[in-house]
Design a protein around this motif. Sequence first.
Motif, PDB file in Angstrom:
ATOM      1  N   LEU A 164       0.831  -1.202   0.000  1.00  0.00           N
ATOM      2  CA  LEU A 164       0.000   0.000   0.000  1.00  0.00           C
ATOM      3  C   LEU A 164       0.868   1.256   0.000  1.00  0.00           C
ATOM      4  O   LEU A 164       0.560   2.239  -0.685  1.00  0.00           O
ATOM      5  CB  LEU A 164      -0.925   0.012   1.212  1.00  0.00           C
ATOM      6  N   ALA A 217      -0.723   2.346  -3.306  1.00  0.00           N
ATOM      7  CA  ALA A 217      -2.073   2.862  -3.058  1.00  0.00           C
ATOM      8  C   ALA A 217      -2.075   4.383  -2.966  1.00  0.00           C
ATOM      9  O   ALA A 217      -1.079   5.006  -2.576  1.00  0.00           O
ATOM     10  CB  ALA A 217      -2.635   2.278  -1.770  1.00  0.00           C
ATOM     11  N   TYR A 237      -8.629  -2.733  -0.427  1.00  0.00           N
ATOM     12  CA  TYR A 237      -7.416  -2.803   0.399  1.00  0.00           C
ATOM     13  C   TYR A 237      -7.747  -3.235   1.827  1.00  0.00           C
ATOM     14  O   TYR A 237      -7.009  -4.011   2.451  1.00  0.00           O
ATOM     15  CB  TYR A 237      -6.724  -1.440   0.436  1.00  0.00           C
ATOM     16  N   GLN A 297     -11.667   1.111  -4.032  1.00  0.00           N
ATOM     17  CA  GLN A 297     -10.298   0.663  -3.821  1.00  0.00           C
ATOM     18  C   GLN A 297      -9.972   0.572  -2.330  1.00  0.00           C
ATOM     19  O   GLN A 297      -9.331  -0.388  -1.881  1.00  0.00           O
ATOM     20  CB  GLN A 297      -9.320   1.625  -4.501  1.00  0.00           C
TER      21      GLN A 297
END
Length: 217
Positions: A120, A124, A198, A194
């Motif tokens: 992440l 991300a 996650y 999203q």
Amino acid sequence: MTRTATELLENAARTLAPDPAANPLVPLIARGDASRDTLATLALEQHWVIPADRTAFLHLAQRTNEPDIAAYFETLAEGETLAGRHLESFAAACGIDETRTRAYDPLPGCQAYPSCIAWLALNASPADAVVAITANFSAWGGYCATIAKSLRTHYGFTPEACAFFDFFAEPSPDLDQKAASAVQAGMNTLNMEQAYRYGHLLQNYESLFWETLLQLP
């Protein structure tokens, strides 16, 4: 304004909350039925998790141009530093010394979670990561509260030895506010689909962490 962000985070925590049966180990610890070897392995795995998460949080802070998002992740990193100090007392109570810590080979199933946090940090959107990580902390805090209570009741650990779990179990209104401010700051770029994706990954990898410890001989 902040209330909207707070409601968004609260809804994410409810939606991403794990099934109570997803963590088979904490109930054993709560009853005092987990072995001290299992507790020691928990401490050894956290010696790998804590510094990895700290580095990931700092990287997320550096990747954003939003001061409120950066402040949130910097606060998380500071918390990992403090948690790492508390972890030493828990490890010592489990009979772990520096030699054993250096020689320990981490378990892949336990290190999947910090690996996801690192992913992440690299890939991300920081705003999406705020939602996913904050939602996961809700479950983690509950586990820590249960463990801290049991360590005192069933294992005879001192308050100092329980401080690692007490730290994560205690409510943090300041951190909650920073999370809400971070979400509000990133609202224009936030992708909830999203963020939830996650969050589901993090919850599943956390379940794998506890399942891996349970399978130890």
